[in-house]
Design an enzyme around this catalytic site. Sequence first.
Site, PDB file in Angstrom:
ATOM      1  N   CYS A 109       0.825  -1.196   0.000  1.00 43.19           N
ATOM      2  CA  CYS A 109       0.000   0.000   0.000  1.00 43.19           C
ATOM      3  C   CYS A 109       0.863   1.250   0.000  1.00 43.19           C
ATOM      4  O   CYS A 109       1.866   1.322   0.692  1.00 43.19           O
ATOM      5  CB  CYS A 109      -0.897  -0.005   1.234  1.00 43.19           C
ATOM      6  SG  CYS A 109      -1.934   1.455   1.372  1.00 43.19           S
ATOM      7  N   GLY A 110       0.475   2.233  -0.776  1.00 46.16           N
ATOM      8  CA  GLY A 110       1.164   3.517  -0.766  1.00 46.16           C
ATOM      9  C   GLY A 110       2.593   3.402  -1.239  1.00 46.16           C
ATOM     10  O   GLY A 110       2.859   3.057  -2.378  1.00 46.16           O
TER      11      GLY A 110
END
Length: 269
Positions: A109-110
């Site tokens: 994520c991210g």
Amino acid sequence: MMPGSRQAPRRAWRGGNWQDGDRALPEEVAVAFTYDGTAHAVMMATPDDLRDFAIGFSLTEGILTHADEVEVLEIVPLPTGIDLRFWLQPGRGEALAARRRRMAGPVGCGMCGLETLAQVQRAVPEVGPGVALSPEEIEAALASLPPAQALNTETHAVHAAAFWHPRRGLVALREDVGRHNALDKLAGALAARSLPAAEGLVMVTSRISVELVQKAAMLGAPMLAGISAPTTLALEVAEAAGITVMGICRRDGFEIFTRPHRVLEAAPA
């Protein structure tokens, strides 16, 4: 496929009294992205609009340049989550394999899984001129968000990303427990309709972080509005990409942080 929400029993203290009952809560499951048999990323997400999520994530992360580069996409429920299995056209599959060899590990994520600090500020394309909107049009776009957020109305716990077109109004809205996921789902929805992001306004119900600006740039979105404030790094990237960023979007107005020329009658920076 799983629904986006589920009823959960709860006991509430309201108005000086106990109340027993159920509350709708958003589902959150592990969603894996597998390309040509190789695991690439695992995201925690709301398990609806998964085809949009699959295509949108692949586009905004630069894995695909066009949705037609996917030969087969399978959505496979598993005991531990959901696997989005892609089989890519040969040329795109080879490009992805070369990209993997330059990475330290799987992307999460991210910003997870990046090999160097320099990769945090990945190069993004500069957007085109795009549309220009009046303050009244922007206010109308923002006002269209709450009535369309069905899952958030039910659960009060998810983000939304939406696209507003000056002639067609609100044409697409997607929701998810993750703000990045919601924008990826929106990207997939626009790709499915062959609707260019350059023709309207992208809106998010969150702060505007650098990752959201990067994804907007990959979409070619010239205008990005959020209900909270942007970060300073997000503004640096938006300025370089030519994106008009608006934040603190409320019923009484909004604030322009970059490229104000797209907002008609906006004062020069």
